[in-house]
Design a protein around this motif. Structure first.
Motif, PDB file in Angstrom:
ATOM      1  N   LEU A 184       0.790  -1.225   0.000  1.00  6.41           N
ATOM      2  CA  LEU A 184       0.000   0.000   0.000  1.00  6.41           C
ATOM      3  C   LEU A 184       0.823   1.276   0.000  1.00  6.41           C
ATOM      4  N   GLN A 185       2.054   1.202   0.487  1.00  3.12           N
ATOM      5  CA  GLN A 185       2.853   2.423   0.582  1.00  3.12           C
ATOM      6  C   GLN A 185       4.072   2.415  -0.325  1.00  3.12           C
ATOM      7  N   ASP A 186       4.769   1.272  -0.394  1.00  3.40           N
ATOM      8  CA  ASP A 186       6.004   1.208  -1.174  1.00  3.40           C
ATOM      9  C   ASP A 186       5.773   0.812  -2.628  1.00  3.40           C
ATOM     10  N   GLY A 187       4.575   0.292  -2.938  1.00  4.00           N
ATOM     11  CA  GLY A 187       4.264  -0.067  -4.319  1.00  4.00           C
ATOM     12  C   GLY A 187       4.981  -1.299  -4.832  1.00  4.00           C
ATOM     13  N   VAL A 188       5.392  -2.178  -3.921  1.00  2.00           N
ATOM     14  CA  VAL A 188       6.075  -3.404  -4.331  1.00  2.00           C
ATOM     15  C   VAL A 188       5.094  -4.320  -5.060  1.00  2.00           C
ATOM     16  N   ASP A 189       5.523  -4.914  -6.153  1.00  2.00           N
ATOM     17  CA  ASP A 189       4.643  -5.715  -7.009  1.00  2.00           C
ATOM     18  C   ASP A 189       4.462  -7.123  -6.442  1.00  2.00           C
ATOM     19  N   LEU A 190       3.803  -7.208  -5.299  1.00  2.00           N
ATOM     20  CA  LEU A 190       3.451  -8.496  -4.722  1.00  2.00           C
ATOM     21  C   LEU A 190       2.096  -8.937  -5.278  1.00  2.00           C
ATOM     22  N   SER A 191       1.749 -10.202  -5.037  1.00  2.10           N
ATOM     23  CA  SER A 191       0.551 -10.769  -5.660  1.00  2.10           C
ATOM     24  C   SER A 191      -0.710  -9.959  -5.363  1.00  2.10           C
ATOM     25  N   ALA A 192      -0.913  -9.597  -4.095  1.00  2.00           N
ATOM     26  CA  ALA A 192      -2.128  -8.859  -3.735  1.00  2.00           C
ATOM     27  C   ALA A 192      -2.145  -7.458  -4.326  1.00  2.00           C
ATOM     28  N   LYS A 193      -0.981  -6.894  -4.617  1.00  2.00           N
ATOM     29  CA  LYS A 193      -0.897  -5.574  -5.223  1.00  2.00           C
ATOM     30  C   LYS A 193      -1.567  -5.549  -6.593  1.00  2.00           C
ATOM     31  N   ARG A 194      -1.584  -6.694  -7.252  1.00  2.00           N
ATOM     32  CA  ARG A 194      -2.146  -6.768  -8.603  1.00  2.00           C
ATOM     33  C   ARG A 194      -3.673  -6.803  -8.621  1.00  2.00           C
ATOM     34  N   VAL A 195      -4.290  -6.937  -7.470  1.00  2.00           N
ATOM     35  CA  VAL A 195      -5.753  -6.921  -7.415  1.00  2.00           C
ATOM     36  C   VAL A 195      -6.219  -5.485  -7.628  1.00  2.00           C
ATOM     37  N   GLN A 196      -6.827  -5.238  -8.776  1.00  2.00           N
ATOM     38  CA  GLN A 196      -7.285  -3.905  -9.153  1.00  2.00           C
ATOM     39  C   GLN A 196      -8.592  -4.046  -9.931  1.00  2.00           C
ATOM     40  N   PRO A 197      -9.720  -4.138  -9.242  1.00  2.00           N
ATOM     41  CA  PRO A 197     -10.989  -4.353  -9.938  1.00  2.00           C
ATOM     42  C   PRO A 197     -11.252  -3.314 -11.029  1.00  2.00           C
ATOM     43  N   ARG A 198     -11.599  -3.799 -12.202  1.00  2.00           N
ATOM     44  CA  ARG A 198     -12.010  -2.915 -13.294  1.00  2.00           C
ATOM     45  C   ARG A 198     -13.467  -2.522 -13.052  1.00  2.00           C
ATOM     46  N   ASP A 199     -13.753  -1.250 -13.097  1.00  2.00           N
ATOM     47  CA  ASP A 199     -15.131  -0.802 -12.881  1.00  2.00           C
ATOM     48  C   ASP A 199     -15.667  -1.390 -11.576  1.00  2.00           C
ATOM     49  N   GLY A 200     -14.839  -1.356 -10.536  1.00  2.00           N
ATOM     50  CA  GLY A 200     -15.239  -1.932  -9.256  1.00  2.00           C
ATOM     51  C   GLY A 200     -14.576  -1.212  -8.101  1.00  2.00           C
ATOM     52  N   ARG A 201     -14.805  -1.720  -6.913  1.00  2.00           N
ATOM     53  CA  ARG A 201     -14.348  -1.090  -5.681  1.00  2.00           C
ATOM     54  C   ARG A 201     -13.464  -2.056  -4.907  1.00  2.00           C
TER      55      ARG A 201
END
Length: 246
Positions: A212-229
């Protein structure tokens, strides 16, 4: 539209579970009233277990269970009565205590070989959501946890499932556990209307900060809902290294 992201920090684990339950109630009422049903994917882990107990006592009984349809974000490759089964946990702490119609529960059949289980669950999603070729289901809510290595669902760092974009459900081999997992892939998770990531415990603070702060590309970081919350629900200890929040 792009992903709408929100971070909430609660002081105690109980406050975390209460916030997640309130979120569930609000979304269930919204989708049942507006669309006639509410579709939710459950996850495994210690944090969801406590949430399911709260669901069973205070939440689900107050909602028309006939209109709630339960799926799973992932499953270990074990039979449904195995102690490690995500389904067994949900059955023990939730489904056995509330009047959810059995036909509204869609488990992953991991008593089969892993590849068959993944194919069967993909077919289930296609049937329930009446999907055409190339379409992805739009779940109303996906509940997820976070592992200490930054994984969510069974999307572990360095595994093949991270690069799968066409299948709905994939088999993931985890070398460190010498076992398979069956998991929804990012394409399905990111097509959800709402995704809630629940995190508790100070041992998760470092990986939470990385994501959430450092922007490291870990698996959960890739969760980015399209047209979602995307909602991060953090217990205070798990948010302990976030300088922007503390």
């Amino acid at each position: 539209m792009s992903c709408v992201s929100e971070i909430r920090v609660m002081n105690t684990p109980q406050e975390l579970f209460q916030a997640a339950a309130a979120e569930f109630i609000g979304l269930a009422e919204h989708f049942v009233h507006g669309h006639g049903r509410f579709t939710v994917a459950l996850s495994g882990g210690s944090t969801p277990k406590h949430l399911y107990t709260l669901f069973a006592s205070d939440v689900v009984p107050s909602i028309a269970c006939d209109n709630i349809f339960f799926f799973f974000s992932d499953e270990r490759h074990v039979p449904p009565d195995h102690p490690d089964s995500n389904y067994r946990m949900a059955q023990e702490f939730l489904f056995s205590k509330v009047p959810v119609p059995p036909e509204n529960i869609f488990r992953i059949h991991t008593e089969e070989d892993a590849g068959t289980a993944a194919s069967m669950y993909e077919e289930t999603l296609q049937r329930v959501f009446t999907l055409k070729a190339g379409e992805f289901p739009r779940l109303d809510l996906i509940l997820l946890g976070l592992g200490p290595d930054g994984h969510t669902a069974s999307l572990f760092p360095g595994t093949a499932a991270l690069n799968e974009s066409s299948r709905l459900v994939v088999v993931n081999w985890l070398e460190k556990f010498k076992s398979y997992r069956v998991t929804l892939n990012y394409a399905v998770i990111d097509n959800a209307a709402n995704v809630s990531l629940m995190v508790s415990g100070g041992e998760k603070a470092y990986v939470v900060r990385q994501i959430l702060q450092d922007g490291v590309d870990l698996s959960a970081k890739r969760v980015q809902p399209r047209d979602g919350r995307l909602l991060w629900l953090l217990e205070r200890a798990a948010a302990g290294e976030l300088s922007k929040i503390n």
